[in-house]
Design an enzyme around this catalytic site. Structure first.
Site, PDB file in Angstrom:
ATOM      1  N   ILE A  94       0.861  -1.176   0.000  1.00  0.00           N
ATOM      2  CA  ILE A  94       0.000   0.000   0.000  1.00  0.00           C
ATOM      3  C   ILE A  94       0.896   1.223   0.000  1.00  0.00           C
ATOM      4  CG2 ILE A  94      -1.651   1.301   1.382  1.00  0.00           C
ATOM      5  CD1 ILE A  94      -2.853  -1.380   2.223  1.00  0.00           C
ATOM      6  N   HIS A 111      -6.373  -4.277 -10.928  1.00  0.00           N
ATOM      7  CA  HIS A 111      -6.925  -5.003  -9.782  1.00  0.00           C
ATOM      8  C   HIS A 111      -7.834  -6.118 -10.289  1.00  0.00           C
ATOM      9  CE1 HIS A 111      -8.212  -5.647  -5.681  1.00  0.00           C
ATOM     10  NE2 HIS A 111      -9.438  -5.740  -6.153  1.00  0.00           N
ATOM     11  N   ASP A 147      -7.769   0.908  -3.925  1.00  0.00           N
ATOM     12  CA  ASP A 147      -8.584   0.402  -5.044  1.00  0.00           C
ATOM     13  C   ASP A 147      -9.857   1.213  -5.275  1.00  0.00           C
ATOM     14  OD1 ASP A 147      -6.693  -1.639  -5.320  1.00  0.00           O
ATOM     15  OD2 ASP A 147      -7.786  -2.968  -3.952  1.00  0.00           O
ATOM     16  N   ALA A 175      -7.430 -11.741 -19.381  1.00  0.00           N
ATOM     17  CA  ALA A 175      -8.120 -10.461 -19.586  1.00  0.00           C
ATOM     18  C   ALA A 175      -7.251  -9.299 -19.103  1.00  0.00           C
ATOM     19  CB  ALA A 175      -9.454 -10.470 -18.858  1.00  0.00           C
ATOM     20  N   GLU A 176      -6.533  -9.511 -18.002  1.00  0.00           N
ATOM     21  CA  GLU A 176      -5.642  -8.455 -17.487  1.00  0.00           C
ATOM     22  C   GLU A 176      -4.617  -8.055 -18.545  1.00  0.00           C
ATOM     23  OE1 GLU A 176      -4.002  -8.863 -13.548  1.00  0.00           O
ATOM     24  OE2 GLU A 176      -5.551 -10.296 -12.951  1.00  0.00           O
TER      25      GLU A 176
HETATM   26  C1  GAR Z   1      -2.437  -9.774 -10.939  1.00  0.00           C
HETATM   27  O1  GAR Z   1      -3.517 -10.646 -11.004  1.00  0.00           O
HETATM   28  C2  GAR Z   1      -2.899  -8.411 -10.465  1.00  0.00           C
HETATM   29  O2  GAR Z   1      -4.173  -8.047 -10.942  1.00  0.00           O
HETATM   30  C3  GAR Z   1      -2.924  -8.606  -8.978  1.00  0.00           C
HETATM   31  O3  GAR Z   1      -1.782  -9.360  -8.697  1.00  0.00           O
HETATM   32  C4  GAR Z   1      -1.470 -10.180  -9.823  1.00  0.00           C
HETATM   33  C5  GAR Z   1      -0.036  -9.915 -10.208  1.00  0.00           C
HETATM   34  O4  GAR Z   1       0.361 -10.795 -11.226  1.00  0.00           O
HETATM   35  N1  GAR Z   1      -2.925  -7.366  -8.281  1.00  0.00           N
HETATM   36  C6  GAR Z   1      -3.523  -7.151  -7.111  1.00  0.00           C
HETATM   37  O5  GAR Z   1      -4.105  -8.019  -6.513  1.00  0.00           O
HETATM   38  C7  GAR Z   1      -3.402  -5.743  -6.593  1.00  0.00           C
HETATM   39  N2  GAR Z   1      -4.207  -5.566  -5.442  1.00  0.00           N
HETATM   40  P1  GAR Z   1       1.621 -10.439 -12.115  1.00  0.00           P
HETATM   41  O6  GAR Z   1       2.770 -10.158 -11.172  1.00  0.00           O
HETATM   42  O7  GAR Z   1       1.863 -11.670 -12.930  1.00  0.00           O
HETATM   43  O8  GAR Z   1       1.271  -9.250 -12.949  1.00  0.00           O
END
Ligand code: GAR
Length: 320
Positions: A94, A111, A147, A175-176
């Site tokens: 945070i 998120h 968030d 999707a991300e």
């Molecule tokens: C992702 O799913 C992202 O959305 C989440 O952590 C993961 C990181 O994956 N973020 C949160 O939960 C933020 N509060 P990555 O390191 O492979 O991008």
């Protein structure tokens, strides 16, 4: 085309969203590039990937540091990289108020839920437990409240009856990886986009008393004073072969217009035709355009043409 926007990605682990941004930035016409990948975990896997791709990295464990000190060190590393924007990509710390305020409007986060649903952790578990049939992902601006900043984009992802938090997370991740690069590209392009700039000018112009918008020679313009009203602002989208997308506003005359241009030639110019009568062009399609300055000039220009009965009202309001 403006220079590519410089982005620092902050990660805490795998870094797959950072990778999605990185490879999107290599596509033709990408409007951003990564200038730093920084992590609060020196062992974050994403750092290795960034190094292999030639992106500068910075790592500093938050353990045995207080939040303020750690934030300040991250902030310094980001500034040193020359980044103009921050993309939080699975950064699981945070950020304190000072950091957030310093990057207000220039820091994005991804998120894994359809905010405002499920801020914080364990988003997929909570969606499944609630019996939701759709889950998803949100990209939003970072604000001091966790968030909760302005939502810039979302994608829904169907929840399957047999989903576990892990299986759902894996599909949401697809999707991300699609959403984040697109939203970041759109966001960093906005300050150079005529339609977005026009909207920004329009809300501010229409906020002044008794204003109507009426095109003038095909350009959007704003008048005040009713039927026999006068124009106090025009929006010029690269008219007459000029580079600028600009607001034209009325100064007190040629001398003031010339002085403004001499003092800050990146921000002001002498527009074709209008310049001859002391209107100044205020350049909007430039990095760090100053919206307070735009508001100031809209108001000044409005005051210069508005009838007394209206300026009196504004003067009275100013006294409070
Ligand atoms: C992702 O799913 C992202 O959305 C989440 O952590 C993961 C990181 O994956 N973020 C949160 O939960 C933020 N509060 P990555 O390191 O492979 O991008």
């Amino acid at each position: 085309m403006p220079d590519k926007a410089k982005v620092a990605a902050l990660i805490s682990g795998r870094g797959s969203n950072m990778a999605a941004l990185l490879y999107a930035s290599k596509l033709p016409d990408a409007p951003f590039r990564l200038v730093l990948v920084a992590s609060n975990d020196p062992d974050a896997a994403g750092l290795e990937l960034a190094k292999a791709e030639g992106i500068p990295t910075f790592a500093l464990s938050h353990k045995s540091m207080n939040r303020g000190e750690h934030d300040a060190a991250m902030d310094k590393a980001v500034r040193n990289s020359g980044a103009e924007y921050i993309a939080l990509a699975g950064y699981m710390r945070i950020l304190g108020e000072d950091f957030v305020r310093a990057w207000e409007g220039r820091a994005l986060n991804i998120h894994p839920s359809l905010l405002p649903k499920y801020p914080g952790l364990d988003t997929h578990e909570r969606a499944i437990e609630a019996g939701d049939t759709v889950a998803g992902v949100t990209v939003h601006l970072v604000t001091a409240e966790l968030d909760a900043g302005q939502i810039l984009g979302q994608t829904e992802v169907a929840v399957l009856p047999e989903d576990t938090p892990e299986s759902l997370a894996a599909r949401v991740l697809f999707a991300e990886h699609q959403l984040y690069p697109r939203v970041l590209a759109d966001y960093v392009s906005r300050p150079f986009d005529a339609a977005w700039l026009l909207d920004q000018v329009r809300v501010r112009a229409m906020d002044l008393p008794e204003v109507e918008e009426r095109p003038s020679h095909g350009a959007p313009g704003w008048r005040t004073g009713g039927k026999s009203g006068k124009y106090f602002a025009y929006f010029s989208d690269q008219h007459h072969g000029e580079d600028a997308i600009a607001l034209l506003a009325k100064t007190s005359g040629i001398d003031e217009m010339t002085a403004l241009i001499e003092r800050d030639p990146d921000a002001f110019y002498r527009p074709a035709y209008y310049g001859a009568s002391g209107w100044v062009g205020i350049v909007l399609n430039r990095p760090g355009a100053d919206w307070e300055q735009v508001e100031y000039w809209l108001k000044r220009s409005w005051q210069a043409v508005a009838p007394k009965r209206l300026t009196k009202l504004l003067d009275a309001a100013d006294e409070f």
